[in-house]
Design an enzyme around this catalytic site. Structure first.
Site, short mmCIF file in Angstrom:
data_model
loop_
_atom_site.label_atom_id
_atom_site.label_comp_id
_atom_site.label_asym_id
_atom_site.label_seq_id
_atom_site.Cartn_x
_atom_site.Cartn_y
_atom_site.Cartn_z
N CYS A 1 27.06 46.11 40.89
CA CYS A 1 28.05 45.58 41.83
C CYS A 1 28.12 46.42 43.11
CB CYS A 1 29.42 45.53 41.16
SG CYS A 1 30.73 44.96 42.26
N CYS B 1 28.85 45.81 36.25
CA CYS B 1 29.40 46.70 37.28
C CYS B 1 28.33 47.62 37.88
CB CYS B 1 30.54 47.53 36.71
SG CYS B 1 31.91 46.53 36.10
N CYS C 1 36.28 49.85 43.42
CA CYS C 1 36.97 48.95 42.48
C CYS C 1 37.89 49.77 41.56
CB CYS C 1 35.95 48.18 41.65
SG CYS C 1 36.67 47.12 40.40
N CYS D 1 30.57 39.81 38.39
CA CYS D 1 31.94 40.09 37.96
C CYS D 1 32.41 38.99 37.02
CB CYS D 1 32.85 40.21 39.18
SG CYS D 1 34.43 41.03 38.83
N GLU E 1 33.57 21.13 46.98
CA GLU E 1 34.73 21.96 46.61
C GLU E 1 35.65 21.23 45.65
OE1 GLU E 1 35.42 25.13 47.11
OE2 GLU E 1 33.50 25.38 48.12
#
Length: 360
Positions: free
Chosen positions: A213, A210, A219, A203, A48
């Site tokens: 998605c 899209c 959305c 995205c 991370e």
DNA sequence: AATACGGGGAA
DNA sequence: TTCCCAGTATT
């Protein structure tokens, strides 16, 4: 007339979001990244931190090398700062590496080598902020916790049609609120990975896919037909330029004089060539290091860009008549290109060393 | 609230 | 070129 599905009506919208995302993740999510193999607090933490402001493909080779050299928290805590920074060289944002090392030492000495188990405990450590603490809680501890990195910001800004630049605190607050709203209590590790994956693969900043998605039907920006308007771009600002000379002093043994930079500044803790602003100062600058610069030649300048300014640097090759003298300064060393130290160096310096080795 | 902090990759 | 990215610390 479609008969109502009682189950869906009773399912809160926030749950539908995570359920769809998880279904998509099971089919298309990435599950073979190096840090996904046996996630521990240590491996999640290292990955991370590396992934902060840095993309996956850049991180992978660094992560593999880092974990091979520092396989656990104790190995990292007991390593020298130079060695840690050496393994970070080229990744950028070197305060990340300094904080990583600092935190490893704190956990070993004050926490018996065991990571804090709460979000607040994690956030108290150097280099761990809200999002990274959330990621460790979610992925390593399987605790319900939220993250908000660049990918998640983009996904949520589009899904909620959240206006404004993500650097504005008002926008950030709305994004965190959305992030928390959708964070599930089940399969939290997969969900965390899923929403990041969605941002990274579908995205995307430009030309989002899209049609593939799983959450496009809810959305807001997709429905409005303008997903690429979110998130709003950072206000443009012209960045300045700065010119410096890198003084490359070569002694009679063919070694190069290098200087360690102050820990809390740009390239903090890394080793670079001494700098000066004006060519007229070259001789004086060399004197400060006990070197008498007899002759020098100026090489063509190169540009290195930071987020906040451009650095135009001109290497000055200086043949010193001095011997390998003892300088008695902790911030100075003689670098032998044929027997390199394990120290941290920024990109322009490693680039120059390659050139020097070729030509001299 | 604004700024400092690296380097790479996409368009 | 310009923008942005698996952010946090400092001011």
């Amino acid at each position: 007339m479609i008969s109502p599905d009682s189950e869906k009506i009773l399912t809160p919208q926030s749950d539908i979001f995570s359920i769809k995302l998880l279904q998509w993740f099971d089919m298309f999510g990435r599950k073979d990244l190096p840090w996904q193999k046996n996630p521990s607090a240590y491996s999640v933490w290292v990955s991370e931190i590396m992934l902060q402001q840095t993309q996956v493909n850049t991180v992978i080779p660094y992560y593999d090398r880092f974990m091979k050299t520092f396989p656990d928290l104790e190995a990292l805590a007991q390593a020298s700062e130079n060695k840690v920074l050496h393994h970070w060289s080229g990744l950028g944002y070197y305060a990340r590496a300094s904080n990583l090392h600092k935190t490893a030492k704190i956990i070993l000495s004050h926490y018996q080598g065991v990571f804090p188990e709460t979000q607040e405990g994690l956030e108290s450590l150097p280099g761990i902020g809200r999002s990274t603490a959330g990621a460790i809680c979610a992925i390593a501890y399987k605790k319900s916790a939220s993250i908000l990195d660049g990918n998640v910001k983009r996904v949520l800004a589009r899904h909620e049609s959240i206006d404004g630049w993500t650097g504005h605190s008002k926008t950030l607050k709305l994004l965190w609120k959305a992030a928390e709203n959708y964070t599930p209590t089940e399969r939290i590790a997969d969900y965390t990975q899923a929403i990041m994956d969605l941002g990274a693969t579908l995205c995307t900043r430009s030309k989002p896919k899209c049609h593939k998605c799983p959450i496009s039907d809810s959305c807001k920006s997709f429905i409005a037909g303008n997903p690429e308007n979110y998130p709003k771009k950072k206000p443009t600002k012209k960045i300045p330029s700065k010119s410096v000379y890198f003084l490359i002093m070569i002694n009679l043994d063919g070694k190069l004089l290098m200087q360690k930079r102050p820990i809390n500044q740009l390239w903090g803790g890394l080793w670079t060539f001494p700098e000066c602003d004006n060519i007229a100062e070259v001789s004086n600058s060399c004197d400060e290091f006990g070197q008498s610069a007899k002759t020098w030649s100026i090489l063509p300048s190169s540009r290195h860009s930071f987020s906040h300014y451009h650095l135009d640097y001109s290497p000055v090759m200086i043949k010193s008549v001095a011997q390998n003298i003892e300088l008695n300064r902790k911030d100075i060393l003689w670098y032998d290109p044929n027997k390199p130290h394990e120290i941290g160096m920024p990109k322009p310096v490693t680039d120059l060393l390659v050139e020097i080795k070729k030509r001299y």
